[in-house]
Design a protein around this motif. Structure first.
Motif, PDB file in Angstrom:
ATOM      1  N   GLU A 178       0.828  -1.211   0.000  1.00 10.77           N
ATOM      2  CA  GLU A 178       0.000   0.000   0.000  1.00 10.77           C
ATOM      3  C   GLU A 178       0.861   1.260   0.000  1.00 10.77           C
ATOM      4  O   GLU A 178       0.556   2.243  -0.699  1.00 10.77           O
ATOM      5  N   GLN A 179       1.964   1.235   0.756  1.00 10.49           N
ATOM      6  CA  GLN A 179       2.847   2.394   0.796  1.00 10.49           C
ATOM      7  C   GLN A 179       3.498   2.632  -0.564  1.00 10.49           C
ATOM      8  O   GLN A 179       3.603   3.777  -1.018  1.00 10.49           O
ATOM      9  N   ASN A 180       3.933   1.573  -1.219  1.00 11.07           N
ATOM     10  CA  ASN A 180       4.517   1.733  -2.558  1.00 11.07           C
ATOM     11  C   ASN A 180       3.505   2.331  -3.535  1.00 11.07           C
ATOM     12  O   ASN A 180       3.842   3.201  -4.346  1.00 11.07           O
ATOM     13  N   LEU A 181       2.256   1.863  -3.447  1.00  9.57           N
ATOM     14  CA  LEU A 181       1.220   2.374  -4.335  1.00  9.57           C
ATOM     15  C   LEU A 181       0.932   3.834  -4.043  1.00  9.57           C
ATOM     16  O   LEU A 181       0.878   4.669  -4.967  1.00  9.57           O
ATOM     17  N   LYS A 182       0.750   4.187  -2.767  1.00 13.01           N
ATOM     18  CA  LYS A 182       0.430   5.568  -2.399  1.00 13.01           C
ATOM     19  C   LYS A 182       1.577   6.521  -2.742  1.00 13.01           C
ATOM     20  O   LYS A 182       1.352   7.642  -3.216  1.00 13.01           O
ATOM     21  N   ASP A 183       2.804   6.089  -2.492  1.00 13.35           N
ATOM     22  CA  ASP A 183       3.947   6.942  -2.806  1.00 13.35           C
ATOM     23  C   ASP A 183       4.043   7.202  -4.308  1.00 13.35           C
ATOM     24  O   ASP A 183       4.338   8.327  -4.739  1.00 13.35           O
ATOM     25  N   THR A 184       3.787   6.188  -5.095  1.00 14.84           N
ATOM     26  CA  THR A 184       3.836   6.366  -6.552  1.00 14.84           C
ATOM     27  C   THR A 184       2.710   7.276  -7.027  1.00 14.84           C
ATOM     28  O   THR A 184       2.918   8.127  -7.901  1.00 14.84           O
ATOM     29  N   GLN A 185       1.522   7.095  -6.467  1.00 12.58           N
ATOM     30  CA  GLN A 185       0.414   7.981  -6.829  1.00 12.58           C
ATOM     31  C   GLN A 185       0.722   9.426  -6.437  1.00 12.58           C
ATOM     32  O   GLN A 185       0.390  10.363  -7.181  1.00 12.58           O
ATOM     33  N   ALA A 186       1.356   9.612  -5.279  1.00  9.52           N
ATOM     34  CA  ALA A 186       1.722  10.966  -4.854  1.00  9.52           C
ATOM     35  C   ALA A 186       2.748  11.569  -5.808  1.00  9.52           C
ATOM     36  O   ALA A 186       2.653  12.753  -6.184  1.00  9.52           O
ATOM     37  N   LEU A 187       3.741  10.784  -6.210  1.00 10.42           N
ATOM     38  CA  LEU A 187       4.744  11.276  -7.160  1.00 10.42           C
ATOM     39  C   LEU A 187       4.113  11.596  -8.506  1.00 10.42           C
ATOM     40  O   LEU A 187       4.512  12.561  -9.182  1.00 10.42           O
ATOM     41  N   LEU A 188       3.122  10.817  -8.924  1.00 13.00           N
ATOM     42  CA  LEU A 188       2.428  11.096 -10.184  1.00 13.00           C
ATOM     43  C   LEU A 188       1.670  12.411 -10.100  1.00 13.00           C
ATOM     44  O   LEU A 188       1.675  13.210 -11.053  1.00 13.00           O
ATOM     45  N   THR A 189       1.013  12.651  -8.966  1.00 16.66           N
ATOM     46  CA  THR A 189       0.307  13.919  -8.793  1.00 16.66           C
ATOM     47  C   THR A 189       1.281  15.086  -8.813  1.00 16.66           C
ATOM     48  O   THR A 189       1.033  16.119  -9.456  1.00 16.66           O
ATOM     49  N   GLN A 190       2.410  14.945  -8.117  1.00 12.16           N
ATOM     50  CA  GLN A 190       3.425  15.996  -8.150  1.00 12.16           C
ATOM     51  C   GLN A 190       4.007  16.158  -9.551  1.00 12.16           C
ATOM     52  O   GLN A 190       4.326  17.274  -9.979  1.00 12.16           O
ATOM     53  N   GLY A 191       4.139  15.050 -10.285  1.00 15.75           N
ATOM     54  CA  GLY A 191       4.619  15.134 -11.660  1.00 15.75           C
ATOM     55  C   GLY A 191       3.652  15.873 -12.562  1.00 15.75           C
ATOM     56  O   GLY A 191       4.072  16.593 -13.483  1.00 15.75           O
ATOM     57  N   SER A 192       2.357  15.731 -12.300  1.00 12.15           N
ATOM     58  CA  SER A 192       1.370  16.467 -13.100  1.00 12.15           C
ATOM     59  C   SER A 192       1.470  17.964 -12.838  1.00 12.15           C
ATOM     60  O   SER A 192       1.276  18.780 -13.740  1.00 12.15           O
ATOM     61  N   VAL A 193       1.797  18.342 -11.589  1.00 10.74           N
ATOM     62  CA  VAL A 193       2.010  19.764 -11.277  1.00 10.74           C
ATOM     63  C   VAL A 193       3.217  20.294 -12.047  1.00 10.74           C
ATOM     64  O   VAL A 193       3.176  21.391 -12.623  1.00 10.74           O
ATOM     65  N   ALA A 194       4.287  19.503 -12.081  1.00 10.15           N
ATOM     66  CA  ALA A 194       5.478  19.915 -12.836  1.00 10.15           C
ATOM     67  C   ALA A 194       5.158  20.051 -14.319  1.00 10.15           C
ATOM     68  O   ALA A 194       5.650  20.967 -14.992  1.00 10.15           O
ATOM     69  N   LEU A 195       4.321  19.168 -14.853  1.00  5.11           N
ATOM     70  CA  LEU A 195       3.946  19.259 -16.262  1.00  5.11           C
ATOM     71  C   LEU A 195       3.147  20.526 -16.527  1.00  5.11           C
ATOM     72  O   LEU A 195       3.361  21.217 -17.535  1.00  5.11           O
ATOM     73  N   VAL A 196       2.215  20.845 -15.634  1.00  4.46           N
ATOM     74  CA  VAL A 196       1.443  22.085 -15.771  1.00  4.46           C
ATOM     75  C   VAL A 196       2.377  23.292 -15.785  1.00  4.46           C
ATOM     76  O   VAL A 196       2.259  24.188 -16.636  1.00  4.46           O
ATOM     77  N   LYS A 197       3.321  23.305 -14.866  1.00  7.23           N
ATOM     78  CA  LYS A 197       4.265  24.425 -14.800  1.00  7.23           C
ATOM     79  C   LYS A 197       5.102  24.510 -16.070  1.00  7.23           C
ATOM     80  O   LYS A 197       5.303  25.590 -16.633  1.00  7.23           O
ATOM     81  N   ASN A 198       5.583  23.365 -16.552  1.00  6.40           N
ATOM     82  CA  ASN A 198       6.448  23.359 -17.726  1.00  6.40           C
ATOM     83  C   ASN A 198       5.695  23.691 -19.014  1.00  6.40           C
ATOM     84  O   ASN A 198       6.301  24.138 -19.989  1.00  6.40           O
ATOM     85  N   LEU A 199       4.377  23.504 -19.014  1.00  8.41           N
ATOM     86  CA  LEU A 199       3.566  23.874 -20.167  1.00  8.41           C
ATOM     87  C   LEU A 199       3.121  25.331 -20.137  1.00  8.41           C
ATOM     88  O   LEU A 199       2.483  25.804 -21.066  1.00  8.41           O
ATOM     89  N   GLY A 200       3.421  26.050 -19.087  1.00  7.01           N
ATOM     90  CA  GLY A 200       3.084  27.463 -19.026  1.00  7.01           C
ATOM     91  C   GLY A 200       1.998  27.812 -18.042  1.00  7.01           C
ATOM     92  O   GLY A 200       1.751  28.992 -17.797  1.00  7.01           O
ATOM     93  N   GLY A 201       1.304  26.826 -17.515  1.00 12.57           N
ATOM     94  CA  GLY A 201       0.356  27.071 -16.434  1.00 12.57           C
ATOM     95  C   GLY A 201      -0.800  27.982 -16.761  1.00 12.57           C
ATOM     96  O   GLY A 201      -1.222  28.778 -15.923  1.00 12.57           O
ATOM     97  N   GLY A 202      -1.357  27.918 -17.971  1.00  8.78           N
ATOM     98  CA  GLY A 202      -2.528  28.724 -18.288  1.00  8.78           C
ATOM     99  C   GLY A 202      -2.236  30.167 -18.606  1.00  8.78           C
ATOM    100  O   GLY A 202      -3.116  31.022 -18.495  1.00  8.78           O
ATOM    101  N   TRP A 203      -1.002  30.467 -19.023  1.00  5.90           N
ATOM    102  CA  TRP A 203      -0.610  31.837 -19.388  1.00  5.90           C
ATOM    103  C   TRP A 203      -0.277  31.846 -20.865  1.00  5.90           C
ATOM    104  O   TRP A 203       0.264  30.879 -21.403  1.00  5.90           O
TER     105      TRP A 203
END
Length: 524
Positions: free
Chosen positions: A459-484
């Motif tokens: 469960e910890q491995n799954l949750k940690d990976t899901q958390a990293l994926l969510t943080q990775g999506s934030v990085a993708l939003v930032k790298n794409l310009g974030g709605g600007w």
């Protein structure tokens, strides 16, 4: 004389207007530096295949896609109270003031002056005149006097922008202000993305701390059982020591996780502009990490959606205009000045035609020799522009790298999360089977606890990976310009529309044949 003076004034004005109309701006006109732009993102194949809404675009309030009210409140608070954003806003206002100051140089300077004086002359040998007040001196037969003088004058001075030096200064100031505007937007995006990343990291630690405490409870139970077995002679002292070590390791890991959570909480407090001592977030050990749909734009659109790219390009435009400013120093400057007013020795008779004064005349100035200073200034401006162009191209390459890295991270984390989810589900089945065997008397409690520990680790491995994926999506939003978005035609930033449909835009679909990449739309 009056007619001749009037003709002189008219001639000077006509010459000035003619010069202004015919004035040119020396120096190179700016053209956006060309850069190599790929047709597609290398790591964005899954996004391109699954593109369900080609007109979708990142919203300027992208954090709403995570459906977390606490996160939304924190980001909105940071946009109002963060001190880095406040500093960037001040820098932008400074850049705007510089533009206004440069624009003011196009216009004449008009000033007015009023003066009055009363002075005492030295010894004289006769009666005063022209307002001289005299008095007798019985000792030496001479006279002393006091002279009054009053005057009102108005002065106008104007330097026509014959060679475009002022216009190039304005062009450079506007480019710098636009770069500052992009930097402000970039600071806002950076603060929001950093806060979101810290927030999801904190939630990840909430889950980890909860799982570690559960492991601590189980390991403590196993240690007690091992001690009992040792007393009964069915376990060795080595077994007891090993169980103690396992428990202590979990306790140590728990302290590390708690330290990291506290530090993330402190970081969030600073981002929202409050002292860490006055801020806290309640733990959520059952937090569910979202994986929102993120529309992917064309690589060419990244040049308008990334604030750092726009800032670097506008900086290059500002540097290009500075070349014209430096070259204009080789040409002479023309200053037109006029002064008029009244002077007399009494205020009552000041404003009368006989007491008027005026001067009118041009001033042409040129530098004959400066030891190569102007040439050096041109070379300096050209070198600065070349450096800014190189920085712009490097920023573009870095932007493409950032997006490719984020896409690669999200692709592999999503597959990793899928694998860990399968492992977790199988361990749930194994735990249920072990529990059933315990109830039937064919398995021991120690075996059930060992299987529960394995389940918690899965469960910890799954949750940690899901958390990293969510943080990775934030990085993708930032790298794409974030709605600007930057509009080259308007030379200004424009608002981005929120996605009309966020249905499974970023989910992989290996069996799809379409290779469409989403395009970005924005409000005009």
């Amino acid at each position: 004389m009056k007619l001749r003076s009037l003709r002189t004034v008219r001639s000077a004005c006509a010459v000035a207007v003619t010069l202004c109309v015919a004035a040119c701006a020396v120096g190179p006109d700016y053209h956006k530096p060309p850069v190599d732009v790929p047709a597609t993102f290398k790591e964005g194949v899954d996004w391109q295949r699954a593109q369900a809404d080609p007109q979708a675009s990142l919203s300027s309030t992208w954090w709403l896609a995570y459906h977390d009210d606490t996160l939304t409140h924190l980001i909105e608070q940071s946009q109002q109270a963060n001190q880095s954003i406040a500093a960037a806003e001040a820098a932008y206002r400074l850049a705007q003031a510089t533009v206004a100051a440069s624009t003011a140089s196009l216009f004449p300077v008009i000033s007015a002056d009023g003066s009055g004086s009363r002075s005492r002359n030295g010894s004289t040998s006769g009666a005063g005149s022209n307002g001289l007040t005299t008095g007798s001196n019985s000792n030496n037969g001479t006279t002393t006097g006091v002279r009054n003088a009053v005057g009102v004058t108005a002065t106008a001075s104007w330097e026509p922008d014959l060679w475009g030096q002022v216009r190039r200064e304005i062009e450079s100031s506007k480019g710098a202000a636009q770069a500052s505007d992009a930097q402000l937007a970039g600071e806002r995006l950076s603060i929001a993305a950093t806060l979101a990343t810290d927030y999801f990291a904190l939630r990840q630690l909430d889950v980890d701390i909860g799982l570690l405490r559960e492991q601590q409870r189980i390991d403590a139970r196993i240690l007690d059982m091992t001690r009992v077995s040792f007393q009964q002679g069915t376990a060795s002292n080595d077994n007891v020591l090993a169980a103690q070590d396992t428990l202590e390791v979990v306790i140590a890991d728990l302290q590390t996780s708690q330290t990291s959570r506290e530090q993330d909480e402190h970081a969030i407090a600073v981002l929202i502009g409050v002292p860490p001592a006055t801020f806290s977030l309640a733990a959520q050990t059952d937090y569910t990490f979202p994986d929102p749909a993120i529309p992917l734009a064309l690589p060419s659109q990244l040049l308008e959606r990334r604030t750092d790219v726009v800032s670097a390009e506008r900086t290059a435009a500002s540097a290009n205009a500075k070349i014209g400013v430096a070259k204009a120093a080789f040409f002479p400057t023309l200053t037109l000045s006029a002064e008029g007013g009244f002077q007399h020795n009494t205020l009552a008779n000041l404003f009368s035609m006989p007491n008027r004064i005026w001067t009118l005349g041009p001033d042409l100035a040129a530098t004959i020799f400066d030891g190569g200073a102007r040439t050096a200034a041109v070379h300096e401006a050209e070198a600065t522009y070349d450096a800014d162009v190189a920085n712009y191209r490097e920023t573009v390459l870095t932007a493409f790298q950032n997006v490719e890295d984020s896409l690669s991270t999200c692709n592999h984390l999503r597959q990793q999360a899928h694998a860990f989810d399968n492992v977790y589900q199988r361990n749930q089945q194994l735990f249920a089977s072990e529990n059933a065997q315990l109830q039937a008397g064919t398995a021991s409690e120690e075996g059930l606890l060992a299987q529960q520990l394995t389940l918690l680790l899965a469960e910890q491995n799954l949750k940690d990976t899901q958390a990293l994926l969510t943080q990775g999506s934030v990085a993708l939003v930032k790298n794409l310009g974030g709605g600007w978005q930057w509009d080259d035609h308007k030379e200004a930033a424009v608002a981005m529309a929120a996605p009309a449909d966020a249905a499974a835009v970023s989910q992989p679909a290996p069996d799809a044949d379409a290779t469409t990449i989403s395009t970005t739309t924005h409000a005009d």
